[in-house]
Design a protein around this motif. Sequence first.
Motif, PDB file in Angstrom:
ATOM      1  N   THR A  74       0.837  -1.205   0.000  1.00 33.45           N
ATOM      2  CA  THR A  74       0.000   0.000   0.000  1.00 33.45           C
ATOM      3  C   THR A  74       0.866   1.247   0.000  1.00 33.45           C
ATOM      4  O   THR A  74       1.883   1.310   0.686  1.00 33.45           O
ATOM      5  N   MET A  75       0.442   2.246  -0.774  1.00 36.84           N
ATOM      6  CA  MET A  75       1.160   3.514  -0.879  1.00 36.84           C
ATOM      7  C   MET A  75       0.257   4.648  -0.424  1.00 36.84           C
ATOM      8  O   MET A  75      -0.868   4.777  -0.909  1.00 36.84           O
ATOM      9  N   ILE A  76       0.760   5.452   0.495  1.00 33.91           N
ATOM     10  CA  ILE A  76       0.065   6.657   0.932  1.00 33.91           C
ATOM     11  C   ILE A  76       0.929   7.832   0.510  1.00 33.91           C
ATOM     12  O   ILE A  76       2.067   7.966   0.961  1.00 33.91           O
ATOM     13  N   ALA A  77       0.405   8.677  -0.369  1.00 36.47           N
ATOM     14  CA  ALA A  77       1.175   9.798  -0.913  1.00 36.47           C
ATOM     15  C   ALA A  77       1.355  10.900   0.136  1.00 36.47           C
ATOM     16  O   ALA A  77       0.857  10.808   1.257  1.00 36.47           O
ATOM     17  N   GLN A  78       2.028  11.963  -0.262  1.00 38.81           N
ATOM     18  CA  GLN A  78       2.321  13.063   0.644  1.00 38.81           C
ATOM     19  C   GLN A  78       1.053  13.809   1.061  1.00 38.81           C
ATOM     20  O   GLN A  78       0.067  13.843   0.340  1.00 38.81           O
ATOM     21  N   ASN A  79       1.126  14.390   2.267  1.00 42.82           N
ATOM     22  CA  ASN A  79       0.082  15.257   2.821  1.00 42.82           C
ATOM     23  C   ASN A  79      -1.256  14.568   3.045  1.00 42.82           C
ATOM     24  O   ASN A  79      -2.289  15.229   3.098  1.00 42.82           O
ATOM     25  N   VAL A  80      -1.267  13.254   3.197  1.00 44.36           N
ATOM     26  CA  VAL A  80      -2.507  12.536   3.480  1.00 44.36           C
ATOM     27  C   VAL A  80      -2.766  12.588   4.983  1.00 44.36           C
ATOM     28  O   VAL A  80      -1.841  12.490   5.788  1.00 44.36           O
ATOM     29  N   GLN A  81      -4.032  12.758   5.336  1.00 47.47           N
ATOM     30  CA  GLN A  81      -4.426  12.757   6.739  1.00 47.47           C
ATOM     31  C   GLN A  81      -5.452  11.662   6.974  1.00 47.47           C
ATOM     32  O   GLN A  81      -6.404  11.537   6.205  1.00 47.47           O
ATOM     33  N   ILE A  82      -5.245  10.885   8.016  1.00 48.79           N
ATOM     34  CA  ILE A  82      -6.231   9.895   8.452  1.00 48.79           C
ATOM     35  C   ILE A  82      -6.644  10.354   9.839  1.00 48.79           C
ATOM     36  O   ILE A  82      -5.933  10.139  10.828  1.00 48.79           O
ATOM     37  N   ILE A  83      -7.786  11.055   9.899  1.00 48.13           N
ATOM     38  CA  ILE A  83      -8.173  11.810  11.088  1.00 48.13           C
ATOM     39  C   ILE A  83      -9.683  11.779  11.286  1.00 48.13           C
ATOM     40  O   ILE A  83     -10.423  11.260  10.466  1.00 48.13           O
ATOM     41  N   GLY A  84     -10.125  12.427  12.357  1.00 49.68           N
ATOM     42  CA  GLY A  84     -11.538  12.717  12.559  1.00 49.68           C
ATOM     43  C   GLY A  84     -12.251  11.748  13.476  1.00 49.68           C
ATOM     44  O   GLY A  84     -11.667  10.824  14.025  1.00 49.68           O
ATOM     45  N   GLY A 110      -6.571  -1.794   3.089  1.00 53.31           N
ATOM     46  CA  GLY A 110      -6.155  -3.097   2.593  1.00 53.31           C
ATOM     47  C   GLY A 110      -4.799  -3.118   1.916  1.00 53.31           C
ATOM     48  O   GLY A 110      -3.999  -2.184   2.016  1.00 53.31           O
ATOM     49  N   ARG A 111      -4.575  -4.192   1.183  1.00 52.48           N
ATOM     50  CA  ARG A 111      -3.314  -4.413   0.475  1.00 52.48           C
ATOM     51  C   ARG A 111      -3.379  -3.784  -0.916  1.00 52.48           C
ATOM     52  O   ARG A 111      -4.434  -3.764  -1.537  1.00 52.48           O
ATOM     53  N   ASP A 112      -2.239  -3.293  -1.381  1.00 46.70           N
ATOM     54  CA  ASP A 112      -2.119  -2.708  -2.716  1.00 46.70           C
ATOM     55  C   ASP A 112      -3.119  -1.575  -2.929  1.00 46.70           C
ATOM     56  O   ASP A 112      -3.728  -1.448  -3.977  1.00 46.70           O
ATOM     57  N   VAL A 113      -3.282  -0.746  -1.907  1.00 45.81           N
ATOM     58  CA  VAL A 113      -4.131   0.447  -2.002  1.00 45.81           C
ATOM     59  C   VAL A 113      -3.221   1.627  -2.300  1.00 45.81           C
ATOM     60  O   VAL A 113      -2.108   1.703  -1.798  1.00 45.81           O
ATOM     61  N   TRP A 114      -3.702   2.544  -3.114  1.00 46.68           N
ATOM     62  CA  TRP A 114      -2.950   3.759  -3.430  1.00 46.68           C
ATOM     63  C   TRP A 114      -3.819   4.942  -3.044  1.00 46.68           C
ATOM     64  O   TRP A 114      -4.893   5.130  -3.600  1.00 46.68           O
ATOM     65  N   ILE A 115      -3.345   5.726  -2.073  1.00 42.79           N
ATOM     66  CA  ILE A 115      -4.072   6.907  -1.625  1.00 42.79           C
ATOM     67  C   ILE A 115      -3.325   8.122  -2.143  1.00 42.79           C
ATOM     68  O   ILE A 115      -2.165   8.359  -1.789  1.00 42.79           O
ATOM     69  N   GLY A 116      -3.999   8.905  -2.984  1.00 42.40           N
ATOM     70  CA  GLY A 116      -3.387  10.052  -3.635  1.00 42.40           C
ATOM     71  C   GLY A 116      -3.108  11.208  -2.690  1.00 42.40           C
ATOM     72  O   GLY A 116      -3.694  11.336  -1.609  1.00 42.40           O
ATOM     73  N   ALA A 117      -2.206  12.075  -3.119  1.00 41.64           N
ATOM     74  CA  ALA A 117      -1.749  13.226  -2.336  1.00 41.64           C
ATOM     75  C   ALA A 117      -2.910  14.089  -1.866  1.00 41.64           C
ATOM     76  O   ALA A 117      -3.914  14.243  -2.564  1.00 41.64           O
ATOM     77  N   ASN A 118      -2.751  14.641  -0.657  1.00 33.49           N
ATOM     78  CA  ASN A 118      -3.682  15.611  -0.069  1.00 33.49           C
ATOM     79  C   ASN A 118      -5.071  15.046   0.214  1.00 33.49           C
ATOM     80  O   ASN A 118      -6.022  15.807   0.369  1.00 33.49           O
ATOM     81  N   SER A 119      -5.194  13.741   0.291  1.00 31.23           N
ATOM     82  CA  SER A 119      -6.489  13.132   0.615  1.00 31.23           C
ATOM     83  C   SER A 119      -6.688  13.111   2.119  1.00 31.23           C
ATOM     84  O   SER A 119      -5.731  13.125   2.899  1.00 31.23           O
ATOM     85  N   ILE A 120      -7.953  13.057   2.526  1.00 35.30           N
ATOM     86  CA  ILE A 120      -8.328  12.918   3.922  1.00 35.30           C
ATOM     87  C   ILE A 120      -9.176  11.658   4.033  1.00 35.30           C
ATOM     88  O   ILE A 120     -10.155  11.493   3.302  1.00 35.30           O
ATOM     89  N   ILE A 121      -8.783  10.785   4.940  1.00 40.29           N
ATOM     90  CA  ILE A 121      -9.525   9.565   5.212  1.00 40.29           C
ATOM     91  C   ILE A 121     -10.052   9.704   6.635  1.00 40.29           C
ATOM     92  O   ILE A 121      -9.270   9.878   7.566  1.00 40.29           O
ATOM     93  N   LEU A 122     -11.375   9.625   6.812  1.00 39.38           N
ATOM     94  CA  LEU A 122     -11.912   9.700   8.169  1.00 39.38           C
ATOM     95  C   LEU A 122     -11.679   8.383   8.893  1.00 39.38           C
ATOM     96  O   LEU A 122     -11.755   7.312   8.289  1.00 39.38           O
ATOM     97  N   THR A 123     -11.397   8.461  10.191  1.00 42.22           N
ATOM     98  CA  THR A 123     -11.157   7.254  10.965  1.00 42.22           C
ATOM     99  C   THR A 123     -12.404   6.377  10.955  1.00 42.22           C
ATOM    100  O   THR A 123     -13.519   6.850  10.773  1.00 42.22           O
ATOM    101  N   GLY A 124     -12.180   5.083  11.137  1.00 39.45           N
ATOM    102  CA  GLY A 124     -13.273   4.124  11.151  1.00 39.45           C
ATOM    103  C   GLY A 124     -13.634   3.590   9.786  1.00 39.45           C
ATOM    104  O   GLY A 124     -14.508   2.745   9.648  1.00 39.45           O
ATOM    105  N   ILE A 125     -12.948   4.053   8.760  1.00 38.89           N
ATOM    106  CA  ILE A 125     -13.221   3.654   7.375  1.00 38.89           C
ATOM    107  C   ILE A 125     -12.449   2.374   7.054  1.00 38.89           C
ATOM    108  O   ILE A 125     -11.343   2.160   7.532  1.00 38.89           O
TER     109      ILE A 125
END
Length: 192
Positions: A74-84, A110-125
Motif C-alpha cells: 500500500t502507498m500513501i502519498a504526501q500530505n494525506v491525513q487519516i483523522i476525525g 487493505g493491500r495494494d491500495v494507493w491513496i493520492g496526495a492531499n487526501s483525507i480519510i476519516l477514521t473508522g473507514i
Amino acid sequence: MSLLSKIKNNDKVASLYRKYKSLKIRYIYGLKNVHPTFNIGGHSKISKDFVAGEFSYVGPNCFIYPGVSIGRYTMIAQNVQIIGDDHNFNIVGVPSTFSGRPKLRKTQIGRDVWIGANSIILTGITIGDGSIIAAGSVVTKDVAEYSIYGGVPAKFLKKRFESESDEQIHSKMLNGDLLKNVRNKPITYENA
C-alpha cells in the motif's frame, strides 16, 4: 549514468540502505508494528500503534491517528491525513469542546491500495484491497475492493480492473507469497 544513479539502482546497496532506514524509522517514530520493508518518504506524524505490511509506504507530511493499519504494497502519498471522528458534537446544551470524545474506531486500509496526495480519510473507514483514492479526495464511507474513488466527498468512479477474473488473479497474488527482489527504483529521465 552518474555514480549516484548507479548506486541508487544497485539492488544490494539499496537493500542495505533499506535495512538501515528501517531501524531508523522504528527508533525515530517508535513504530514497532511495521514490517522491516516499510518505508517513509519524509517527516510525518504517525501514531505509535500504526501497523504497516510488507513494502508499504507513507509519504512526507502525513498525519495518521491511532488505530490505523495498512496492508502490504500500500502507498500513501504526501500530505494525506487519516483523522476525525474524535469529538462528540450532539450533546444538547454542552459545547463540543466540553462534550468528550467517543471511542476511536479502527481504520483498515487493505493491500495494494494507493491513496493520492492531499487526501483525507476519516477514521473508522475500511478501504478494500486494490483500491485507489484520487488525489485531494475526502473519504467518508467504506470503499469496496478494486474500486477507484475520488472527490469531496469521495464517490465511486470506476473499477480498477476490466473483469472479475482480473480481480481474482490480482487477489491470488495478494494472498500469495511475498514478491521477492522487487523494489521501486529511482525515476530516470531521458538525456540524464
